[in-house]
Design a protein around this motif. Structure first.
Motif, PDB file in Angstrom:
ATOM      1  N   SER A  84       0.841  -1.212   0.000  1.00 56.60           N
ATOM      2  CA  SER A  84       0.000   0.000   0.000  1.00 56.60           C
ATOM      3  C   SER A  84       0.870   1.254   0.000  1.00 56.60           C
ATOM      4  O   SER A  84       0.547   2.238  -0.678  1.00 56.60           O
ATOM      5  N   ASP A 125      -7.195  -1.673  -3.025  1.00 59.86           N
ATOM      6  CA  ASP A 125      -6.390  -2.103  -1.878  1.00 59.86           C
ATOM      7  C   ASP A 125      -7.116  -3.182  -1.075  1.00 59.86           C
ATOM      8  O   ASP A 125      -8.322  -3.085  -0.848  1.00 59.86           O
ATOM      9  N   LYS A 174      -0.039  -2.887  11.514  1.00 56.37           N
ATOM     10  CA  LYS A 174      -1.439  -3.004  11.952  1.00 56.37           C
ATOM     11  C   LYS A 174      -1.592  -3.798  13.250  1.00 56.37           C
ATOM     12  O   LYS A 174      -2.713  -4.105  13.657  1.00 56.37           O
TER      13      LYS A 174
HETATM   14 MG   LIG Z   1      -1.859  -2.678   2.464  1.00 55.73          MG
END
Ligand SMILES: [Mg+2]
Ligand SMILES: Nc1ncnc2c1ncn2[C@@H]1O[C@H](COP(=O)(O)OP(=O)(O)OP(=O)(O)O)[C@@H](O)[C@H]1O
Length: 198
Positions: free
Chosen positions: A39, A60, A141
């Protein structure tokens, strides 16, 4: 005899759209582990192209999974359907002349073959390369910490395998290059593919 009479000749074709945009369409398919940089590079490259007056689209992983693909999980069959929908969506956009970035882990050769079967010569496959350990350290994340605690089933690279692509059009090693250099490397490679013939 069928009563359906498609009239494709009435539609403006891809060449018409590409002429209007002054570019050629392509699907830049970025695969790699979660946190490898798909990304980030897609966004950096898209910004540059946008500034150059190019029409771009980003598809995405997480965004499609909250919408079009919200009914899909991470079983083998759902991963296959996830990729099929990515590829078919990318095909719609590229047929309108867009430069499409796909950021999707795409962990298996079988999945990448499926995408290639749908997109053919429009597919430009980029392997965004970073080791599991490097991605775990970035843990953008917080998924790697959860996976380590056994809180995520079928986590890619851990209990669900990642097969590195055998013959990608480009490999970008994000452990050894900056975001800017990675985006530049990609843009250099696709430059001739998006420029219309003079
Ligand atoms: Mg990504
Ligand atoms: N050369 C590089 N290219 C891209 N990202 C880099 C690079 N070097 C370091 N990074 C860092 O790696 C992280 C990549 O995160 P990113 O969200 O782009 O991964 P992703 O591959 O899209 O993951 P996911 O599959 O979970 O969406 C970012 O924190 C970014 O700053």
């Amino acid at each position: 005899m069928s009563n359906i009479h498609p009239e494709f000749h009435r539609f403006l074709n891809r060449h018409d759209k590409e002429s209007l945009l002054g570019q050629r369409g392509i699907v830049i398919w970025m695969c790699g582990l979660s946190g490898s940089g798909k990304s980030t590079i897609a966004n950096a490259a898209e910004r540059v192209l946008h500034q150059q007056g190019r029409f771009t689209v980003i598809l995405d992983g997480d965004n499609l999974r909250t919408g079009l693909n919200s009914d899909l999980g991470f079983s083998d069959s759902d991963r296959l359907e996830n990729i099929r929908r990515f590829a078919e969506t990318a095909k719609l956009f590229v047929s309108q002349g867009a430069i499409v970035f796909v950021s999707a882990i795409t962990p298996k050769g079988e999945l990448r073959d499926l995408a290639r079967g749908i997109l053919g010569k429009d597919l430009f496959e980029v392997y965004i390369k970073a080791s599991y350990e490097a991605c775990e350290q970035r843990d953008v994340k917080g998924l790697y910490a959860k996976a380590a605690k056994g809180e995520i089933a079928n986590f890619t690279g851990k209990d669900s395998g990642f097969e590195a692509p055998q013959d990608p059009d480009l490999t970008i090693d994000t452990e050894n290059s900056s975001i800017e250099d990675s985006a530049f490397e990609l843009l250099e490679k696709i430059r001739h593919r998006i420029t219309p013939p003079q």
